[in-house]
Design a protein around this motif. Structure first.
Motif, PDB file in Angstrom:
ATOM      1  N   MET A 181       0.824  -1.182   0.000  1.00 40.23           N
ATOM      2  CA  MET A 181       0.000   0.000   0.000  1.00 40.23           C
ATOM      3  C   MET A 181       0.878   1.259   0.000  1.00 40.23           C
ATOM      4  N   ASP A 182       1.939   1.249   0.779  1.00 42.34           N
ATOM      5  CA  ASP A 182       2.835   2.407   0.812  1.00 42.34           C
ATOM      6  C   ASP A 182       3.487   2.638  -0.554  1.00 42.34           C
ATOM      7  N   HIS A 183       3.872   1.554  -1.218  1.00 43.96           N
ATOM      8  CA  HIS A 183       4.477   1.681  -2.541  1.00 43.96           C
ATOM      9  C   HIS A 183       3.480   2.315  -3.520  1.00 43.96           C
ATOM     10  N   ALA A 184       2.224   1.891  -3.470  1.00 37.90           N
ATOM     11  CA  ALA A 184       1.205   2.441  -4.361  1.00 37.90           C
ATOM     12  C   ALA A 184       0.981   3.920  -4.085  1.00 37.90           C
ATOM     13  N   ARG A 185       0.956   4.296  -2.824  1.00 40.32           N
ATOM     14  CA  ARG A 185       0.781   5.715  -2.483  1.00 40.32           C
ATOM     15  C   ARG A 185       1.960   6.550  -2.963  1.00 40.32           C
ATOM     16  N   THR A 186       3.164   6.045  -2.785  1.00 43.97           N
ATOM     17  CA  THR A 186       4.360   6.775  -3.216  1.00 43.97           C
ATOM     18  C   THR A 186       4.371   6.919  -4.727  1.00 43.97           C
ATOM     19  N   TRP A 187       4.104   5.818  -5.431  1.00 46.16           N
ATOM     20  CA  TRP A 187       4.089   5.853  -6.894  1.00 46.16           C
ATOM     21  C   TRP A 187       3.040   6.836  -7.403  1.00 46.16           C
ATOM     22  N   THR A 188       1.838   6.791  -6.832  1.00 43.76           N
ATOM     23  CA  THR A 188       0.758   7.680  -7.269  1.00 43.76           C
ATOM     24  C   THR A 188       1.100   9.136  -7.011  1.00 43.76           C
ATOM     25  N   ALA A 189       1.666   9.431  -5.863  1.00 43.00           N
ATOM     26  CA  ALA A 189       2.046  10.811  -5.544  1.00 43.00           C
ATOM     27  C   ALA A 189       3.101  11.313  -6.521  1.00 43.00           C
ATOM     28  N   GLN A 190       4.089  10.485  -6.833  1.00 46.16           N
ATOM     29  CA  GLN A 190       5.121  10.883  -7.789  1.00 46.16           C
ATOM     30  C   GLN A 190       4.540  11.065  -9.188  1.00 46.16           C
ATOM     31  N   LEU A 192       1.374  11.800 -10.066  1.00 50.24           N
ATOM     32  CA  LEU A 192       0.526  12.986 -10.129  1.00 50.24           C
ATOM     33  C   LEU A 192       1.338  14.273 -10.087  1.00 50.24           C
ATOM     34  N   ASN A 193       2.432  14.267  -9.342  1.00 46.10           N
ATOM     35  CA  ASN A 193       3.299  15.439  -9.299  1.00 46.10           C
ATOM     36  C   ASN A 193       3.919  15.691 -10.677  1.00 46.10           C
ATOM     37  N   ARG A 194       4.455  14.645 -11.302  1.00 45.24           N
ATOM     38  CA  ARG A 194       5.021  14.802 -12.650  1.00 45.24           C
ATOM     39  C   ARG A 194       3.958  15.218 -13.653  1.00 45.24           C
ATOM     40  N   TYR A 195       2.772  14.641 -13.553  1.00 43.98           N
ATOM     41  CA  TYR A 195       1.686  14.938 -14.478  1.00 43.98           C
ATOM     42  C   TYR A 195       1.281  16.406 -14.385  1.00 43.98           C
ATOM     43  N   ALA A 196       1.278  16.960 -13.193  1.00 49.42           N
ATOM     44  CA  ALA A 196       0.834  18.336 -12.990  1.00 49.42           C
ATOM     45  C   ALA A 196       1.934  19.365 -13.193  1.00 49.42           C
ATOM     46  N   THR A 197       3.193  18.975 -13.006  1.00 49.11           N
ATOM     47  CA  THR A 197       4.268  19.973 -13.038  1.00 49.11           C
ATOM     48  C   THR A 197       5.244  19.829 -14.200  1.00 49.11           C
TER      49      THR A 197
END
Length: 83
Positions: free
Chosen positions: A1-10, A12-17
Protein backbone atom coordinates in the motif's frame (compact mmCIF):
# COMPACT_ATOMS: atom_id res chain seq x y z
CA UNK A 1 0.00 0.00 0.00
CA UNK A 2 2.83 2.41 0.81
CA UNK A 3 4.48 1.68 -2.54
CA UNK A 4 1.21 2.44 -4.36
CA UNK A 5 0.78 5.71 -2.48
CA UNK A 6 4.36 6.77 -3.22
CA UNK A 7 4.09 5.85 -6.89
CA UNK A 8 0.76 7.68 -7.27
CA UNK A 9 2.05 10.81 -5.54
CA UNK A 10 5.12 10.88 -7.79
CA UNK A 11 3.05 10.26 -10.92
CA UNK A 12 0.53 12.99 -10.13
CA UNK A 13 3.30 15.44 -9.30
CA UNK A 14 5.02 14.80 -12.65
CA UNK A 15 1.69 14.94 -14.48
CA UNK A 16 0.83 18.34 -12.99
CA UNK A 17 4.27 19.97 -13.04
CA UNK A 18 6.24 18.46 -15.93
CA UNK A 19 3.86 17.06 -18.54
CA UNK A 20 2.82 19.67 -21.12
CA UNK A 21 -0.74 19.06 -22.24
CA UNK A 22 -1.93 19.70 -25.78
CA UNK A 23 -5.32 20.80 -24.45
CA UNK A 24 -3.59 23.44 -22.33
CA UNK A 25 -1.59 25.00 -25.15
CA UNK A 26 1.47 22.88 -24.29
CA UNK A 27 1.49 24.17 -20.70
CA UNK A 28 1.49 22.18 -17.49
CA UNK A 29 -1.61 22.21 -15.28
CA UNK A 30 0.52 23.85 -12.58
CA UNK A 31 1.48 26.86 -14.71
CA UNK A 32 -2.11 27.37 -15.83
CA UNK A 33 -3.39 27.09 -12.24
CA UNK A 34 -0.67 29.40 -10.90
CA UNK A 35 -1.39 32.00 -13.56
CA UNK A 36 2.11 31.99 -15.08
CA UNK A 37 1.16 30.42 -18.41
CA UNK A 38 0.74 33.81 -20.09
CA UNK A 39 4.34 34.72 -19.22
CA UNK A 40 5.61 31.43 -20.60
CA UNK A 41 3.58 31.95 -23.78
CA UNK A 42 5.06 35.45 -24.21
CA UNK A 43 8.56 34.00 -23.82
CA UNK A 44 7.82 31.24 -26.33
CA UNK A 45 6.43 33.74 -28.81
CA UNK A 46 9.51 35.94 -28.44
CA UNK A 47 11.80 32.99 -29.20
CA UNK A 48 9.68 31.98 -32.19
CA UNK A 49 9.79 35.54 -33.51
CA UNK A 50 13.59 35.67 -33.16
CA UNK A 51 14.01 32.31 -34.87
CA UNK A 52 11.69 33.37 -37.69
CA UNK A 53 13.67 36.61 -38.14
CA UNK A 54 16.88 34.58 -38.50
CA UNK A 55 15.44 31.86 -40.77
CA UNK A 56 12.26 33.04 -42.54
CA UNK A 57 12.92 30.61 -45.40
CA UNK A 58 12.06 27.72 -43.09
CA UNK A 59 8.48 28.87 -42.60
CA UNK A 60 5.42 29.41 -44.76
CA UNK A 61 4.17 32.04 -42.33
CA UNK A 62 5.40 33.43 -39.01
CA UNK A 63 5.12 30.82 -36.25
CA UNK A 64 2.73 31.39 -33.40
CA UNK A 65 2.85 29.98 -29.88
CA UNK A 66 -0.26 27.95 -29.00
CA UNK A 67 -3.15 29.92 -27.53
CA UNK A 68 -3.78 29.76 -23.83
CA UNK A 69 -6.67 27.59 -22.70
CA UNK A 70 -9.99 29.20 -21.92
CA UNK A 71 -12.11 28.54 -18.84
CA UNK A 72 -13.20 24.96 -18.37
CA UNK A 73 -15.48 23.14 -16.01
CA UNK A 74 -18.61 21.08 -15.79
CA UNK A 75 -20.93 23.54 -14.06
CA UNK A 76 -20.50 26.65 -16.18
CA UNK A 77 -23.77 28.20 -17.24
CA UNK A 78 -24.20 30.60 -20.11
CA UNK A 79 -25.53 33.95 -19.02
CA UNK A 80 -28.87 34.65 -20.56
CA UNK A 81 -28.92 37.72 -22.73
CA UNK A 82 -32.17 39.52 -22.26
CA UNK A 83 -32.87 42.89 -23.74
Amino acid sequence: MDHARTWTAQFLNRYATEHRHSGLGRHTPATVHQGTAHLIRQDRQHHLHCYYAQHPERFRRPPRAPDLPGPTGINHHKLSQTG
